[in-house]
Design a protein around this motif. Sequence first.
Motif, PDB file in Angstrom:
ATOM      1  N   THR A 159       0.818  -1.212   0.000  1.00  0.00           N
ATOM      2  CA  THR A 159       0.000   0.000   0.000  1.00  0.00           C
ATOM      3  C   THR A 159       0.851   1.261   0.000  1.00  0.00           C
ATOM      4  O   THR A 159       0.533   2.244  -0.673  1.00  0.00           O
ATOM      5  CB  THR A 159      -0.951  -0.005   1.214  1.00  0.00           C
ATOM      6  N   ALA A 160       1.957   1.246   0.752  1.00  0.00           N
ATOM      7  CA  ALA A 160       2.798   2.445   0.892  1.00  0.00           C
ATOM      8  C   ALA A 160       3.453   2.869  -0.413  1.00  0.00           C
ATOM      9  O   ALA A 160       3.971   3.988  -0.513  1.00  0.00           O
ATOM     10  CB  ALA A 160       3.861   2.213   1.958  1.00  0.00           C
ATOM     11  N   ALA A 161       3.430   2.027  -1.437  1.00  0.00           N
ATOM     12  CA  ALA A 161       4.017   2.393  -2.731  1.00  0.00           C
ATOM     13  C   ALA A 161       3.107   3.332  -3.525  1.00  0.00           C
ATOM     14  O   ALA A 161       3.518   3.859  -4.556  1.00  0.00           O
ATOM     15  CB  ALA A 161       4.301   1.142  -3.550  1.00  0.00           C
ATOM     16  N   TYR A 162       1.890   3.542  -3.046  1.00  0.00           N
ATOM     17  CA  TYR A 162       0.897   4.323  -3.796  1.00  0.00           C
ATOM     18  C   TYR A 162       0.474   5.564  -3.023  1.00  0.00           C
ATOM     19  O   TYR A 162       0.673   5.666  -1.814  1.00  0.00           O
ATOM     20  CB  TYR A 162      -0.325   3.445  -4.099  1.00  0.00           C
ATOM     21  N   ASP A 163      -0.163   6.498  -3.729  1.00  0.00           N
ATOM     22  CA  ASP A 163      -0.674   7.728  -3.141  1.00  0.00           C
ATOM     23  C   ASP A 163      -1.780   7.372  -2.145  1.00  0.00           C
ATOM     24  O   ASP A 163      -2.798   6.796  -2.536  1.00  0.00           O
ATOM     25  CB  ASP A 163      -1.225   8.626  -4.254  1.00  0.00           C
ATOM     26  N   PRO A 164      -1.617   7.723  -0.861  1.00  0.00           N
ATOM     27  CA  PRO A 164      -2.625   7.338   0.132  1.00  0.00           C
ATOM     28  C   PRO A 164      -3.980   8.010  -0.079  1.00  0.00           C
ATOM     29  O   PRO A 164      -4.988   7.537   0.442  1.00  0.00           O
ATOM     30  CB  PRO A 164      -1.989   7.756   1.467  1.00  0.00           C
ATOM     31  N   LYS A 165      -4.019   9.087  -0.844  1.00  0.00           N
ATOM     32  CA  LYS A 165      -5.305   9.730  -1.145  1.00  0.00           C
ATOM     33  C   LYS A 165      -6.103   8.917  -2.159  1.00  0.00           C
ATOM     34  O   LYS A 165      -7.302   9.110  -2.300  1.00  0.00           O
ATOM     35  CB  LYS A 165      -5.076  11.154  -1.676  1.00  0.00           C
ATOM     36  N   VAL A 166      -5.426   8.008  -2.869  1.00  0.00           N
ATOM     37  CA  VAL A 166      -6.074   7.220  -3.921  1.00  0.00           C
ATOM     38  C   VAL A 166      -6.197   5.745  -3.521  1.00  0.00           C
ATOM     39  O   VAL A 166      -7.241   5.131  -3.698  1.00  0.00           O
ATOM     40  CB  VAL A 166      -5.296   7.344  -5.255  1.00  0.00           C
ATOM     41  N   VAL A 167      -5.124   5.171  -2.996  1.00  0.00           N
ATOM     42  CA  VAL A 167      -5.098   3.739  -2.682  1.00  0.00           C
ATOM     43  C   VAL A 167      -5.066   3.542  -1.168  1.00  0.00           C
ATOM     44  O   VAL A 167      -4.131   3.971  -0.498  1.00  0.00           O
ATOM     45  CB  VAL A 167      -3.863   3.056  -3.324  1.00  0.00           C
ATOM     46  N   SER A 168      -6.102   2.888  -0.640  1.00  0.00           N
ATOM     47  CA  SER A 168      -6.151   2.623   0.801  1.00  0.00           C
ATOM     48  C   SER A 168      -5.627   1.228   1.144  1.00  0.00           C
ATOM     49  O   SER A 168      -5.302   0.956   2.291  1.00  0.00           O
ATOM     50  CB  SER A 168      -7.574   2.790   1.326  1.00  0.00           C
ATOM     51  N   CYS A 169      -5.538   0.351   0.136  1.00  0.00           N
ATOM     52  CA  CYS A 169      -5.016  -0.996   0.382  1.00  0.00           C
ATOM     53  C   CYS A 169      -4.570  -1.625  -0.933  1.00  0.00           C
ATOM     54  O   CYS A 169      -5.289  -1.564  -1.934  1.00  0.00           O
ATOM     55  CB  CYS A 169      -6.098  -1.864   1.025  1.00  0.00           C
ATOM     56  N   TRP A 170      -3.371  -2.213  -0.920  1.00  0.00           N
ATOM     57  CA  TRP A 170      -2.920  -3.056  -2.029  1.00  0.00           C
ATOM     58  C   TRP A 170      -1.996  -4.112  -1.433  1.00  0.00           C
ATOM     59  O   TRP A 170      -0.940  -3.795  -0.896  1.00  0.00           O
ATOM     60  CB  TRP A 170      -2.195  -2.270  -3.115  1.00  0.00           C
ATOM     61  N   THR A 171      -2.438  -5.355  -1.502  1.00  0.00           N
ATOM     62  CA  THR A 171      -1.598  -6.446  -1.026  1.00  0.00           C
ATOM     63  C   THR A 171      -1.333  -7.399  -2.178  1.00  0.00           C
ATOM     64  O   THR A 171      -2.129  -7.502  -3.114  1.00  0.00           O
ATOM     65  CB  THR A 171      -2.265  -7.215   0.132  1.00  0.00           C
ATOM     66  N   ARG A 172      -0.207  -8.091  -2.118  1.00  0.00           N
ATOM     67  CA  ARG A 172       0.172  -9.055  -3.163  1.00  0.00           C
ATOM     68  C   ARG A 172       0.663 -10.334  -2.505  1.00  0.00           C
ATOM     69  O   ARG A 172       1.478 -10.309  -1.591  1.00  0.00           O
ATOM     70  CB  ARG A 172       1.256  -8.469  -4.064  1.00  0.00           C
ATOM     71  N   GLU A 173       0.147 -11.467  -3.021  1.00  0.00           N
ATOM     72  CA  GLU A 173       0.572 -12.788  -2.569  1.00  0.00           C
ATOM     73  C   GLU A 173       1.055 -13.571  -3.781  1.00  0.00           C
ATOM     74  O   GLU A 173       0.425 -13.537  -4.842  1.00  0.00           O
ATOM     75  CB  GLU A 173      -0.581 -13.516  -1.877  1.00  0.00           C
ATOM     76  N   LEU A 174       2.193 -14.245  -3.629  1.00  0.00           N
ATOM     77  CA  LEU A 174       2.798 -15.008  -4.715  1.00  0.00           C
ATOM     78  C   LEU A 174       3.008 -16.450  -4.267  1.00  0.00           C
ATOM     79  O   LEU A 174       3.488 -16.689  -3.159  1.00  0.00           O
ATOM     80  CB  LEU A 174       4.165 -14.430  -5.097  1.00  0.00           C
ATOM     81  N   VAL A 175       2.657 -17.389  -5.148  1.00  0.00           N
ATOM     82  CA  VAL A 175       2.964 -18.800  -4.919  1.00  0.00           C
ATOM     83  C   VAL A 175       3.726 -19.311  -6.133  1.00  0.00           C
ATOM     84  O   VAL A 175       3.257 -19.182  -7.273  1.00  0.00           O
ATOM     85  CB  VAL A 175       1.699 -19.648  -4.688  1.00  0.00           C
ATOM     86  N   TRP A 176       4.904 -19.875  -5.889  1.00  0.00           N
ATOM     87  CA  TRP A 176       5.744 -20.473  -6.936  1.00  0.00           C
ATOM     88  C   TRP A 176       5.643 -21.984  -6.796  1.00  0.00           C
ATOM     89  O   TRP A 176       6.063 -22.543  -5.778  1.00  0.00           O
ATOM     90  CB  TRP A 176       7.182 -20.002  -6.762  1.00  0.00           C
TER      91      TRP A 176
END
Length: 199
Positions: A39-56
Amino acid sequence: DSQDVADHEAKKKANGFETADIAAWKNEKDYSYVSADITAAYDPKVVSCWTRELVWLKKSGVLVVFDKTASTVPPRWLLHGVNEPEIKGQSWSFGQKESQLVGLTLLPKKAAIRKVGPGCLIDGTDFATDKPGEYGVPGAWRIEVSGNGFFLHVLFSLDAGAAAPAAKLVDDGSSVGVEVLGKKVLFKKEGVGRAVTVR
């Protein structure tokens, strides 16, 4: 130019590059998993949450990518590549001479997928791309998937011309994921860093 982990962390915080937290990870015999709050990679006024999960999935070389988003504008999922991608329905690919990366978009269902390029086009403006360094090649093209809420992608590294294995969306109400090559990969719809299920 970082000399050690402590030096790297100090430079990252001093320059405002603190953009993600690893919420969970595990390395099993058949798969590896990592979960991050980006989430911290984005503008907090626009993005309130972004999570990523990866499975290899180690034996098959399949990568499953699950993103959960909340924003004031429709989010876009991007993947940059060197050569112009091909799009066929919900499937897309970046090819090289002897290999290809094939992606399958499972969520959003009936997603709007487009290719953008060449160059660095952002909302109609072309920004100059970085010149390639000694080893680097700039990503002149990208895949852009528009949606809302969840993004679920399956990525296959294949020989040129090879067909990607079949992959099917799985949704049991509280979890969502994919069935591919005899494996089911399920992610919790709520929270980040909760246990992924691979069976």
